[in-house]
Scaffold this motif. Structure first.
Motif, short mmCIF file in Angstrom:
data_model
loop_
_atom_site.label_atom_id
_atom_site.label_comp_id
_atom_site.label_asym_id
_atom_site.label_seq_id
_atom_site.Cartn_x
_atom_site.Cartn_y
_atom_site.Cartn_z
N UNK A 415 1.03 -1.12 0.00
CA UNK A 415 -0.07 -0.07 -0.05
C UNK A 415 0.95 1.23 0.13
N UNK A 416 0.42 2.28 -0.98
CA UNK A 416 1.34 3.24 -1.09
C UNK A 416 0.62 4.74 -0.70
N UNK A 417 -0.58 4.84 -1.30
CA UNK A 417 -1.57 5.97 -0.79
C UNK A 417 -2.84 5.39 -0.94
N UNK A 418 -3.72 6.08 0.09
CA UNK A 418 -5.25 5.81 0.07
C UNK A 418 -5.95 6.94 0.27
N UNK A 419 -7.16 7.05 -0.76
CA UNK A 419 -7.72 8.19 -1.03
C UNK A 419 -9.36 7.83 -1.19
N UNK A 420 -10.06 8.68 -0.26
CA UNK A 420 -11.62 8.45 -0.32
C UNK A 420 -12.43 9.39 -1.38
N UNK A 425 -18.49 5.83 0.29
CA UNK A 425 -17.82 4.59 0.79
C UNK A 425 -16.98 3.94 -0.04
N UNK A 426 -16.35 4.69 -1.12
CA UNK A 426 -15.53 4.14 -1.96
C UNK A 426 -14.04 4.86 -1.70
N UNK A 427 -13.05 4.13 -2.20
CA UNK A 427 -11.73 4.49 -2.01
C UNK A 427 -10.94 4.01 -2.99
N UNK A 428 -9.66 4.73 -3.34
CA UNK A 428 -8.59 4.11 -4.13
C UNK A 428 -7.41 4.04 -3.48
N UNK A 429 -6.67 2.56 -3.70
CA UNK A 429 -5.65 2.34 -2.84
C UNK A 429 -4.48 2.06 -4.27
N UNK A 430 -3.18 2.41 -3.87
CA UNK A 430 -2.36 2.47 -4.93
C UNK A 430 -1.19 1.65 -4.15
N UNK A 431 -0.54 0.88 -5.26
CA UNK A 431 0.67 0.12 -4.95
C UNK A 431 2.04 0.95 -5.06
N UNK A 432 2.96 0.71 -4.10
CA UNK A 432 4.46 1.42 -4.26
C UNK A 432 5.35 0.44 -5.27
N UNK A 433 4.99 -0.44 -5.48
CA UNK A 433 6.03 -1.36 -6.50
C UNK A 433 5.39 -1.79 -7.99
N UNK A 434 4.18 -2.19 -7.76
CA UNK A 434 3.44 -2.78 -8.91
C UNK A 434 2.96 -1.75 -9.64
#
Length: 443
Positions: A415-420, A425-434
């Motif tokens: 997990x790299x960033x997390x924003x709502x 009730x939705x969120x976007x989560x990004x990956x720091x490697x892939x």
């Protein structure tokens, strides 16, 4: 009554001319002129020579007073009495010692009670202060959320009208989009603290490698692609790539400025302002000498950026540095909660929540390693993306752990960033490697 007593006048006593002596002999009660010289053992009575001759002449056990006294001292009764006296003396000594000890205990207890009362008073005072601080923080957070909701509700109908003005036709009412008095009918049914998390979409933003940061803007999704120096835009469900914009530097983070404007940070380059609707570059803000990576706006003209061990407050219009703060390191992302509240990683294992110049709390956990992005949902719950421990920590706004969400739950590894999405009730989560991003919802 005093006929048998030796009397002295007051004048004689005052003059001291007649010494007062204790007489070693005792006069007979029957014959005052006689002294006691004998003791009748048969009658247990002392007597003088006259008594011995007249009253005790037939008694068999009449002895001298000296011999009788000697016998009394050596008798069993005298020994027993002496022993009892010694025991009583010991008991009296113990009683005196106990009373002295009780007095000392009372003194010590009094001191301890006074100290304890003072400690309780201080604890009550601190507890009241904490309650006051919590209430003020919650009030501030609620105020900000209400302002965002009001702003969203004001702009969304206008935006939809402009987009649909040329295609007037039949009008349909979608009951699922009706806003309740508490915010949103769907939100009212969601428990963010215990609800399940569903993965709606996985997006390969960076084609298999790299780091990306993403945000919701209106009904769209914007991501940074660091390796290709660009920003890309997807539709709300993340299934369609709509457009992209090349940037002068490698983008690190992205943040909302206004309804149709975003800012993108670039380490070593500064900040670029982008029109999120038209996907055009509006402004480039060079910031030489200022460490830039994570980005968050306090208001439309003031933002916080961070990198390594430095947090910097910058005016967007002028590029002027308003304030700067040194941290212990690993400060790569920052979250602004209000005009005065903000959160950031202060080491590889801790996150600080600060109000003004006062640290509200430091969150640490044995399973928190290298915290990066920080998010907040519409209910005020806070989220910390930990890239190395591969989890997301959901905590309260007082720093208490609610639950740890494994990265696999949201469909990524690091997990790299997390924003709502605003008031959703939705969120976007990004990956720091892939370089992947997932869209998730709480149900």
């Amino acid at each position: 009554m005093l006929a048998r007593h030796k009397l002295l006048s007051i004048q004689e006593m005052q003059s001291g001319g007649t010494p007062f002596e204790v007489c070693e002999v005792q006069s007979c009660e029957e014959h005052p002129g006689k002294i006691i010289e004998f003791y009748c053992l048969d009658h247990s009575q002392p007597c003088c020579t006259s008594c011995a001759t007249l009253s005790h002449r037939k008694c068999e056990n009449v002895t001298s007073i000296q011999k009788a006294a000697s016998g009394i001292k050596q008798s069993t009764k005298a020994s027993g009495l002496s022993q009892k006296l010694r025991e009583h003396v010991i008991q009296l000594g113990e009683i005196i010692d106990d009373r002295n000890k009780n007095l000392a205990d009372v003194e010590n207890s009094t001191g301890e009670i006074k100290t304890r009362v003072a400690d309780i008073k201080n604890e009550i005072s601190k507890h009241i202060d904490r309650i006051e601080e919590t209430l003020i923080t919650e009030l501030t957070s609620t105020k900000k959320q209400v302002e965002i909701e009001v702003k969203d509700e004001s702009f969304l109908p206008i935006t939809d009208f402009i987009r649909n003005a040329q295609t007037f036709g039949s009008i349909k009412v979608d009951k699922s989009s009706v806003i309740s008095l508490s915010g949103n009918l769907e939100i009212d049914k969601v428990d963010f603290r215990t609800g399940n998390i569903n993965i709606l979409q996985v997006i390969d933003v960076c084609n298999g490698a790299g780091s990306t940061s993403g945000i919701f803007v209106q009904n769209l999704l914007l991501f940074t692609v660091r390796e290709k120096n660009k920003v890309v835009k997807y539709n709300n469900d993340g299934q369609s790539l709509l457009s992209e914009l090349a940037l002068p530097g490698a983008p690190a983070d992205i943040a909302v400025v206004t309804q149709f404007k975003v800012a993108v940070s670039s380490h070593g380059q500064g900040v670029c302002v982008v029109d999120s609707n038209k996907m055009t570059l509006l402004q480039t803000l060079n910031l030489p000498g200022i460490p830039v990576y994570g980005l968050c706006f306090v208001n439309e003209d003031l933002f916080i950026t961070c990198h390594g061990s430095t947090l910097t407050w910058i005016n967007l219009s002028s590029g002027q540095t308003i304030n700067q703060k040194t941290t212990r390191g690993q400060s790569y992302f920052v979250l602004s909660l209000s005009q005065t509240d903000y959160m950031y990683a202060d080491s590889s294992t801790s996150v600080d929540y600060v109000v003004g110049n006062t640290k509200k709390f430091t969150y640490t956990n044995s399973d928190l390693s290298y915290p990066r992005g920080i998010g907040i949902d519409c209910m005020g719950n806070l989220y910390i993306a930990a890239v190395s421990s591969r989890n997301i920590h959901q905590i309260t706004n007082t720093g208490e752990l609610i639950r740890k969400i494994p990265a696999s739950t949201v469909g990524i590894e690091n997990p790299w960033t997390i924003r709502f999405a605003t008031n959703r009730n939705k969120m976007v989560v990004t990956c720091g490697i892939s370089g992947k991003a997932t869209i998730c919802e709480f149900v």
